[in-house]
Design a protein around this motif. Structure first.
Motif, short mmCIF file in Angstrom:
data_model
loop_
_atom_site.label_atom_id
_atom_site.label_comp_id
_atom_site.label_asym_id
_atom_site.label_seq_id
_atom_site.Cartn_x
_atom_site.Cartn_y
_atom_site.Cartn_z
N THR A 38 0.91 -1.22 -0.16
CA THR A 38 -0.02 0.14 0.00
C THR A 38 0.96 1.20 -0.08
N LEU A 42 1.14 4.04 -3.15
CA LEU A 42 0.64 5.53 -2.83
C LEU A 42 2.01 6.08 -3.12
N LEU A 50 -1.90 12.15 -6.46
CA LEU A 50 -2.19 12.35 -4.83
C LEU A 50 -3.23 13.62 -4.60
N VAL A 55 -5.22 13.26 -1.09
CA VAL A 55 -3.99 12.55 -0.30
C VAL A 55 -2.76 13.60 -0.14
N ILE A 60 0.89 9.42 3.79
CA ILE A 60 0.81 8.03 3.21
C ILE A 60 1.21 7.29 4.10
#
Length: 71
Positions: A38, A42, A50, A55, A60
């Protein structure tokens, strides 16, 4: 005067405890692998991607941890 201490072991056998330990170790390894996957996915996104999903790069680690360990 002498004292005698007697102890009885009513817990799980060594085999059961070892089996539980191995199962927990496997689960921890699996969770850590999911966290790493994960996090890497990311981290591999561009800043624009992002931003599109809302995000921040500094979040992260928290997002990956929450995804794996708090779900």
């Amino acid at each position: 005067m002498a004292y005698t201490a007697t102890t009885t072991h009513t817990g799980a056998s060594l085999t059961e405890r070892l089996t539980r330990f191995i199962a927990k170790a496997k689960e921890a390894y699996t969770l850590r692998a999911e966290y790493n996957r994960t996090y890497s996915e990311l981290q591999g996104l561009t800043d624009r991607e992002l931003n599109d999903i809302g995000v921040r790069r500094c979040d992260i680690k928290d997002i990956a941890r929450d995804h794996v360990y708090c779900s």
